[in-house]
Design an enzyme around this catalytic site. Structure first.
Site, PDB file in Angstrom:
ATOM      1  N   ASP A   1      -8.191  -0.708  -6.932  1.00 59.30           N
ATOM      2  CA  ASP A   1      -7.263  -2.329  -7.436  1.00 59.30           C
ATOM      3  C   ASP A   1      -7.122  -1.696  -8.983  1.00 59.30           C
ATOM      4  O   ASP A   1      -8.065  -2.599  -9.803  1.00 59.30           O
ATOM      5  CB  ASP A   1      -7.385  -3.404  -6.814  1.00 59.30           C
ATOM      6  CG  ASP A   1      -7.570  -4.020  -5.474  1.00 59.30           C
ATOM      7  OD1 ASP A   1      -6.488  -4.035  -5.016  1.00 59.30           O
ATOM      8  OD2 ASP A   1      -8.092  -3.394  -4.526  1.00 59.30           O
TER       9      ASP A   1
ATOM     10  N   ASP B   1      -4.600   0.154  -4.310  1.00 60.99           N
ATOM     11  CA  ASP B   1      -3.936  -0.254  -5.655  1.00 60.99           C
ATOM     12  C   ASP B   1      -3.880   1.032  -6.551  1.00 60.99           C
ATOM     13  O   ASP B   1      -4.755   0.534  -7.478  1.00 60.99           O
ATOM     14  CB  ASP B   1      -3.800  -1.124  -5.386  1.00 60.99           C
ATOM     15  CG  ASP B   1      -3.374  -2.560  -4.683  1.00 60.99           C
ATOM     16  OD1 ASP B   1      -2.220  -1.853  -3.971  1.00 60.99           O
ATOM     17  OD2 ASP B   1      -3.456  -3.424  -4.264  1.00 60.99           O
TER      18      ASP B   1
ATOM     19  N   TYR C   1      -0.793   0.568 -10.885  1.00 65.09           N
ATOM     20  CA  TYR C   1       0.372  -1.033 -10.789  1.00 65.09           C
ATOM     21  C   TYR C   1       1.508  -1.090 -11.348  1.00 65.09           C
ATOM     22  O   TYR C   1       1.398   0.323 -12.996  1.00 65.09           O
ATOM     23  CB  TYR C   1      -0.838  -2.062 -11.407  1.00 65.09           C
ATOM     24  CG  TYR C   1      -1.896  -2.208  -9.840  1.00 65.09           C
ATOM     25  CD1 TYR C   1      -1.141  -3.529  -9.285  1.00 65.09           C
ATOM     26  CD2 TYR C   1      -2.631  -2.086 -10.567  1.00 65.09           C
ATOM     27  CE1 TYR C   1      -2.329  -3.978  -8.117  1.00 65.09           C
ATOM     28  CE2 TYR C   1      -3.684  -2.686  -9.518  1.00 65.09           C
ATOM     29  CZ  TYR C   1      -3.500  -3.468  -8.671  1.00 65.09           C
ATOM     30  OH  TYR C   1      -4.421  -4.225  -7.570  1.00 65.09           O
TER      31      TYR C   1
ATOM     32  N   ASN D   1      -0.683  -1.923  -1.045  1.00 60.91           N
ATOM     33  CA  ASN D   1       0.800  -1.984  -1.128  1.00 60.91           C
ATOM     34  C   ASN D   1       1.291  -2.383  -2.278  1.00 60.91           C
ATOM     35  O   ASN D   1       2.291  -1.634  -2.253  1.00 60.91           O
ATOM     36  CB  ASN D   1       0.428  -3.475  -0.407  1.00 60.91           C
ATOM     37  CG  ASN D   1      -0.224  -4.525  -1.586  1.00 60.91           C
ATOM     38  OD1 ASN D   1      -1.070  -4.728  -2.026  1.00 60.91           O
ATOM     39  ND2 ASN D   1      -0.028  -5.677  -2.043  1.00 60.91           N
TER      40      ASN D   1
ATOM     41  N   HIS E   1      -6.971  -0.210   2.455  1.00 59.22           N
ATOM     42  CA  HIS E   1      -6.824  -1.415   1.553  1.00 59.22           C
ATOM     43  C   HIS E   1      -6.873  -2.484   2.020  1.00 59.22           C
ATOM     44  O   HIS E   1      -8.345  -2.936   1.033  1.00 59.22           O
ATOM     45  CB  HIS E   1      -5.827  -1.309   1.234  1.00 59.22           C
ATOM     46  CG  HIS E   1      -4.819  -1.649  -0.055  1.00 59.22           C
ATOM     47  ND1 HIS E   1      -5.760  -2.054  -1.439  1.00 59.22           N
ATOM     48  CD2 HIS E   1      -4.149  -2.649  -0.157  1.00 59.22           C
ATOM     49  CE1 HIS E   1      -5.620  -2.340  -2.342  1.00 59.22           C
ATOM     50  NE2 HIS E   1      -4.371  -3.239  -1.420  1.00 59.22           N
TER      51      HIS E   1
ATOM     52  N   HIS F   1      -6.732 -13.444  -0.818  1.00 67.76           N
ATOM     53  CA  HIS F   1      -5.900 -13.075   0.645  1.00 67.76           C
ATOM     54  C   HIS F   1      -6.794 -13.088   1.722  1.00 67.76           C
ATOM     55  O   HIS F   1      -6.240 -13.623   2.722  1.00 67.76           O
ATOM     56  CB  HIS F   1      -5.726 -11.118   0.581  1.00 67.76           C
ATOM     57  CG  HIS F   1      -4.721 -11.219  -0.693  1.00 67.76           C
ATOM     58  ND1 HIS F   1      -3.371 -11.266  -0.709  1.00 67.76           N
ATOM     59  CD2 HIS F   1      -4.858  -9.892  -2.485  1.00 67.76           C
ATOM     60  CE1 HIS F   1      -2.793 -10.536  -2.198  1.00 67.76           C
ATOM     61  NE2 HIS F   1      -3.855 -10.238  -2.468  1.00 67.76           N
TER      62      HIS F   1
ATOM     63  N   HIS G   1      -8.003  -5.137  -2.112  1.00 66.01           N
ATOM     64  CA  HIS G   1      -6.663  -6.133  -1.817  1.00 66.01           C
ATOM     65  C   HIS G   1      -7.723  -6.809  -2.343  1.00 66.01           C
ATOM     66  O   HIS G   1      -6.077  -7.280  -3.454  1.00 66.01           O
ATOM     67  CB  HIS G   1      -6.687  -5.809  -0.359  1.00 66.01           C
ATOM     68  CG  HIS G   1      -4.996  -6.680  -0.267  1.00 66.01           C
ATOM     69  ND1 HIS G   1      -4.380  -5.858  -0.860  1.00 66.01           N
ATOM     70  CD2 HIS G   1      -4.885  -8.086   0.338  1.00 66.01           C
ATOM     71  CE1 HIS G   1      -3.363  -7.475  -0.530  1.00 66.01           C
ATOM     72  NE2 HIS G   1      -3.586  -7.782   0.564  1.00 66.01           N
ATOM     73  N   ASP G   2      -8.143  -7.878  -2.209  1.00 68.76           N
ATOM     74  CA  ASP G   2      -8.903  -8.497  -2.974  1.00 68.76           C
ATOM     75  C   ASP G   2      -9.744  -8.174  -4.548  1.00 68.76           C
ATOM     76  O   ASP G   2     -10.572  -7.203  -4.208  1.00 68.76           O
ATOM     77  CB  ASP G   2     -10.008 -10.028  -2.521  1.00 68.76           C
ATOM     78  CG  ASP G   2      -9.210 -10.727  -1.935  1.00 68.76           C
ATOM     79  OD1 ASP G   2      -7.536 -11.197  -2.393  1.00 68.76           O
ATOM     80  OD2 ASP G   2      -9.717 -11.188  -0.619  1.00 68.76           O
ATOM     81  N   HIS G   3      -8.406  -8.891  -5.529  1.00 70.45           N
ATOM     82  CA  HIS G   3      -9.276  -8.410  -6.797  1.00 70.45           C
ATOM     83  C   HIS G   3     -11.104  -9.002  -7.094  1.00 70.45           C
ATOM     84  O   HIS G   3     -11.534  -9.728  -8.338  1.00 70.45           O
ATOM     85  CB  HIS G   3      -8.867  -8.350  -7.603  1.00 70.45           C
ATOM     86  CG  HIS G   3      -7.136  -8.294  -7.669  1.00 70.45           C
ATOM     87  ND1 HIS G   3      -6.411  -7.543  -8.677  1.00 70.45           N
ATOM     88  CD2 HIS G   3      -6.858  -7.407  -6.637  1.00 70.45           C
ATOM     89  CE1 HIS G   3      -5.419  -7.266  -8.187  1.00 70.45           C
ATOM     90  NE2 HIS G   3      -5.902  -6.634  -7.128  1.00 70.45           N
TER      91      HIS G   3
END
Length: 329
Positions: A44, A77, A80, A115, A209, A218, A246-248
């Site tokens: 991410d 990710d 962005y 995603n 991911h 999430h 996925h979770d930042h």
């Protein structure tokens, strides 16, 4: 048995595809002469240096030099807010080449799609043209990386999530090469099952991911809990680690039902401060709502995971020793 073998060599990695039982593309990764390996994992991240991405990259370079890392894993990710436009999108260089400039990071990067990558031209990130622009870059949907002591199984998790398919007008997703969903997921799971069943590696690491276990924004990804987790927890497969983004944030959750450690390394740039939503977790060992990354060091008998914050400070460690080793074939 009919086999097709293709090898493309470079100074860093060779590419091996074997058309036999295992259908996942396979890459052979050299490790150190003492049969140890070390790597960094980040997710991410691709925001052209903003949201502390450049600061995280600087500390990755420092830690990478200290450990003498062999390669880097990106858990998705990568760019962005909506992936790349095409293979000539300057975001590739602005968010990757121009950011991770430390000498220690000039190693192979193995990446999966997230995603947000699927919201753009997902196929562009898979294109070999990007390897011509920056030879470090290697991104496929699902594949394997083989070393003398460990195997890494990279899984394309975005197509598993149903909600991405239900609202195409809200966010466009590039499903070329993926649709229809059920058929694609079935093949991914079957390929992984075959690869795990054939593996005799000492250490087995699965990379995707999306979260399987998480206490942040999430939370657990239901589709992965239902379809992927039972396979990872199968005692005959011996999976040790599941790495994701996925979770930042940074998280470490231990399974109460198996040896699997769930490692979230989604702190490559923009972090979600204060989002802590404990749901059904196993054993929560770390939750850190800031930027950072992790390292993994492996030998034939020992594994060590270290979590670092944006300043490169160690905020959590975990280790495991195996009593015996099986020969790697």
């Amino acid at each position: 048995m009919h086999r097709r073998l293709f090898i493309v060599t470079s100074t860093i990695v060779s590419f091996l595809v074997i058309s036999s039982f295992a259908q996942l593309p396979q890459f052979e990764q050299p490790i150190k002469p003492d049969a140890s390996l070390s790597l960094l994992a980040i997710g991410d991240w691709g925001r052209k240096g903003t949201f502390n991405q450049s600061l995280v990259a600087k500390q990755m370079g420092r830690i990478g030099e200290e450990l003498g890392i062999d390669f880097v894993i990106s858990v998705g990710d990568n760019f962005y807010d909506a992936g790349l436009i095409d293979v000539y999108d300057k975001s590739f260089e602005e968010s990757f080449t121009n950011i991770y400039t430390a000498k220690s990071l000039q190693k192979q990067w193995y990446a999966v799609l997230g995603n947000h990558d699927y919201r753009g031209n997902a196929v562009a990130q898979l294109d070999p043209i990007l390897r011509d622009i920056d030879k470090r870059w290697l991104c496929l949907r699902s594949f394997m990386v083989n070393t003398d002591i460990a195997q890494f199984f990279f899984i394309d998790t975005t197509p598993f999530v149903k909600k991405y398919w239900k609202h195409p007008k809200k966010n466009h997703y590039d499903w070329r090469g993926v649709a229809p969903r059920k058929k694609y997921i079935s093949k991914v799971l079957k390929d992984l099952e075959i690869a795990l069943s054939e593996s005799t590696s000492i250490w087995k690491v699965v990379v995707g991911h999306h979260t399987i276990r998480s206490v942040s924004e999430h939370g657990d990804t239901d589709e992965l809990v239902d379809m992927l987790l039972p396979m990872l927890e199968a005692s005959n497969f011996g999976v040790d680690l599941y790495m994701n983004g996925h979770d930042h944030c940074l998280e470490h959750i231990s399974s109460d039902d198996s040896p699997i450690q769930f490692l979230t390394t989604g702190g490559g740039s923009k972090a979600w401060r204060g989002i802590f939503n404990p749901n059904k977790v196993d054993t929560l060992r770390l939750f850190y709502d800031g930027q950072g990354f992790i390292s993994l060091q492996l030998t034939k008998t020992d594994a060590k995971v270290v979590y670092y914050d944006v300043d490169g400070n160690v905020i959590h460690t975990w280790s495991r020793t195996k009593d015996c080793c099986h020969p790697y074939i």
